[in-house]
Scaffold this active site. Structure first.
Site, PDB file in Angstrom:
ATOM      1  N   GLU A 209      -0.495  -7.940 -51.554  1.00 57.89           N
ATOM      2  CA  GLU A 209      -1.551  -7.030 -51.124  1.00 57.89           C
ATOM      3  C   GLU A 209      -0.940  -5.881 -50.337  1.00 57.89           C
ATOM      4  O   GLU A 209       0.076  -6.059 -49.658  1.00 57.89           O
ATOM      5  CB  GLU A 209      -2.568  -7.741 -50.224  1.00 57.89           C
ATOM      6  CG  GLU A 209      -3.402  -8.795 -50.921  1.00 57.89           C
ATOM      7  CD  GLU A 209      -4.378  -9.466 -49.974  1.00 57.89           C
ATOM      8  OE1 GLU A 209      -5.284 -10.149 -50.468  1.00 57.89           O
ATOM      9  OE2 GLU A 209      -4.236  -9.303 -48.736  1.00 57.89           O
ATOM     10  N   LYS A 211      -0.246  -3.671 -47.343  1.00 62.32           N
ATOM     11  CA  LYS A 211      -0.312  -3.895 -45.892  1.00 62.32           C
ATOM     12  C   LYS A 211      -0.628  -2.564 -45.222  1.00 62.32           C
ATOM     13  O   LYS A 211       0.221  -1.678 -45.142  1.00 62.32           O
ATOM     14  CB  LYS A 211       1.002  -4.470 -45.366  1.00 62.32           C
ATOM     15  CG  LYS A 211       0.917  -4.909 -43.901  1.00 62.32           C
ATOM     16  CD  LYS A 211       2.218  -5.518 -43.431  1.00 62.32           C
ATOM     17  CE  LYS A 211       2.052  -6.178 -42.071  1.00 62.32           C
ATOM     18  NZ  LYS A 211       1.487  -5.285 -41.048  1.00 62.32           N
ATOM     19  N   GLU A 260      -9.230  -4.921 -42.012  1.00 59.00           N
ATOM     20  CA  GLU A 260      -8.441  -3.887 -41.357  1.00 59.00           C
ATOM     21  C   GLU A 260      -9.291  -2.631 -41.231  1.00 59.00           C
ATOM     22  O   GLU A 260      -9.894  -2.177 -42.213  1.00 59.00           O
ATOM     23  CB  GLU A 260      -7.192  -3.577 -42.190  1.00 59.00           C
ATOM     24  CG  GLU A 260      -6.125  -2.833 -41.449  1.00 59.00           C
ATOM     25  CD  GLU A 260      -5.114  -3.752 -40.767  1.00 59.00           C
ATOM     26  OE1 GLU A 260      -4.170  -3.232 -40.158  1.00 59.00           O
ATOM     27  OE2 GLU A 260      -5.285  -4.983 -40.844  1.00 59.00           O
TER      28      GLU A 260
END
EC number: 6.5.1.1
Length: 507
Positions: A209, A211, A260
């Site tokens: 994935e 980051k 996030e």
């Protein structure tokens, strides 16, 4: 119980490198405090280097000039905690003077040992080797419970102090379960050296994935009520209306998710981390900040959905649940592969998009809340700088008697001097600590028996770092992010050290 008892225990714990001795000393203190839940909560928080109040607005500036110590101990643990709570509530006109007066009053009633303890606690410098597993083991020993039981309760409750208070008062710790609205410790990642290393460690196939270099958020929704927590479990709901709105738009009743929050440029490239971080300030004007620095949210894991806990589910099952709920525009880019070339291309594309690297997640991994497991691996490029050691601090705990925390300076060609850009005690081996203790005595300027030892700027050190951020703490206006020592450069002269402009170029 007196503050003196906690301060002496802290000194004893810092003085030994034996894990068993550390656990025994803390357990003995906790056993004396039990079953007083308030007392246990305070002690566990303090000896973990934290305040129950989390933030009280006292920084190093308020601690520079202290009154003479008291001759005899008289302060109680609960009394000090009450004073710290009072300091934390002060705001508005005149609050700075009131805060300074209360700090002075507190320290004037503290003995020398108590002042040292409070100074390090309030300054975030209580390094005694008693965090995490050692504290959990001490709680377990004091309560007569299996360590795994205490660790699980702390993990699901998001708070070791609360688990300790419950365990030492005789309450059943199996009541600590995942609860919507109560944050839990986030799962953390180990480091892989490359995408190939990550593939090997995950058995040949893994999930990569992007980051993102944003701020980790844990998102809880119960019907139409949303709470947002940081990785340190602070409630920042009011500061992140964009995250609240995106969560309320999902077709779900109850939810706990990992994600996030990040500030993006108009072309969807990430802004500097500092831009995102500025949205999390306690005094930020949310409406104004949202207008000029809007945040986007990206969900990357789901821990609970509509009555079903997913902590024990494998990564693949959790991601399937996430994909069924969250639209693609709010999910991070992802690749499932066993091909090192495809993985390397994905990393390159992610870096080209301005992100900091990739995460590799084992397909069968469970979500290990509050733990750093091999199920998640981070892969990102490492920056290095050659800097000069300007000063060094004496170590504590396992490093007691060693010169440990080094002050780092970049060369300033305009003045011929050096500009401090950070500190670090990370990455040092035992052999390195022995070597630098001898070396820094040789180049010390003035006495070496103080907490900080000033040095002639002669020793070059190579440090790795994750990046650079703005900081008012250092004169250059910048600070290194997650700096750690790679090696000392005996082959380099200070005149060959990297310049402050080289540091700025990484910003």
């Amino acid at each position: 119980m007196l503050l003196h008892d906690v301060a002496i225990t802290s000194m004893d714990v810092a003085a030994t490198s034996s894990r068993l001795t550390k656990v025994a000393r803390i357990a003995a203190l906790l056993h004396r405090a039990a079953p007083d839940t308030q007392l246990v909560t305070i002690i566990v928080s303090w000896l973990s280097g934290e305040l129950p109040q989390r933030h009280i607005g006292v920084g190093w500036a308020a601690l520079r000039s202290l009154p003479p110590p008291a001759p005899q101990p008289a302060l109680t643990v609960t009394g000090v905690d009450a004073t710290l709570s009072k300091i934390g509530t002060l705001s508005g006109k005149g609050s700075q003077a009131q805060r300074a007066a209360l700090v002075a009053e507190l320290f004037s009633a503290a003995t020398e040992a108590e002042q040292t303890f409070l100074l390090r606690l309030l300054g975030g410098e209580l390094r005694q080797g008693a965090k995490g597993g050692i504290m959990a083991d001490a709680v377990a020993q004091a309560a007569g419970l299996p360590a795994a039981t205490v660790q699980r309760a702390a993990m699901l409750g998001g708070d070791l102090a609360a688990a300790a208070a419950a365990g030492l008062s005789g309450a059943a710790l199996d009541t600590f379960t995942l609860r919507v609205g109560r944050p839990i410790g986030p799962m953390l990642a180990q480091t892989a050296t490359s995408v190939h290393d990550a593939l090997e460690r995950h058995g040949g196939t893994t999930i990569f994935e992007a980051k993102l270099d944003g701020a980790r958020v844990q998102i809880h929704r119960a019907n139409d009520q949303v709470r947002i927590y940081t990785r340190s479990l602070d409630d920042v709901t009011a500061r992140l209306p964009e995250v609240v709105e995106a969560t309320l738009a999902l077709p779900v009743r109850d939810l706990v998710a990992d994600g996030e929050a990040i500030a993006l440029c108009p072309d969807n490239r990430p802004q500097r981390f500092q831009v995102t971080a500025s949205r999390f300030g306690r005094s930020v004007d949310v409406a104004a900040a949202r207008a000029t620095q809007p945040l986007s949210v990206f969900f990357f894991d789901i821990l609970h959905r509509d009555g079903t806990d997913l902590l024990e589910a494998p990564t693949t099952e959790r991601l399937a649940a996430l994909d069924a709920l969250v639209p693609a525009r709010h999910r991070v880019d992802r690749l499932i592969t066993s091909d090192p070339t495809d993985a390397a291309n994905f990393l390159d594309a992610t870096l080209a998009a301005g992100h900091e690297g990739v995460m590799a997640k084992a397909p069968a991994a469970r979500y290990l809340a509050g733990r750093r497991g091999a199920g998640w691996l981070k892969v990102k490029p490492v920056h290095t700088l050659d800097l000069v050691v300007l000063a060094v601090e004496w170590g504590s705990g396992r490093r007691r008697g060693k010169l440990s925390n080094i002050h780092l300076g970049a060369r300033d060609p305009a003045t011929g001097g050096f500009v401090m850009v950070g500190k670090t005690f990370k990455g040092m081996t035992d052999a390195m600590l022995d070597w630098q203790t001898t070396r820094f005595h040789e180049i010390a300027v003035g006495p070496t028996d103080g907490y900080v030892v000033q040095l002639r700027p002669e020793q070059v050190v190579e440090v790795a770092l994750d990046g650079v951020q703005r900081s008012s703490r250092y004169p250059g206006g910048l600070a290194l992010r997650f700096a750690r020592v790679v090696r000392y450069r005996a082959d380099k002269d200070p005149a060959e050290a990297d310049t402050i402009d080289a540091v700025r170029a990484l910003y």
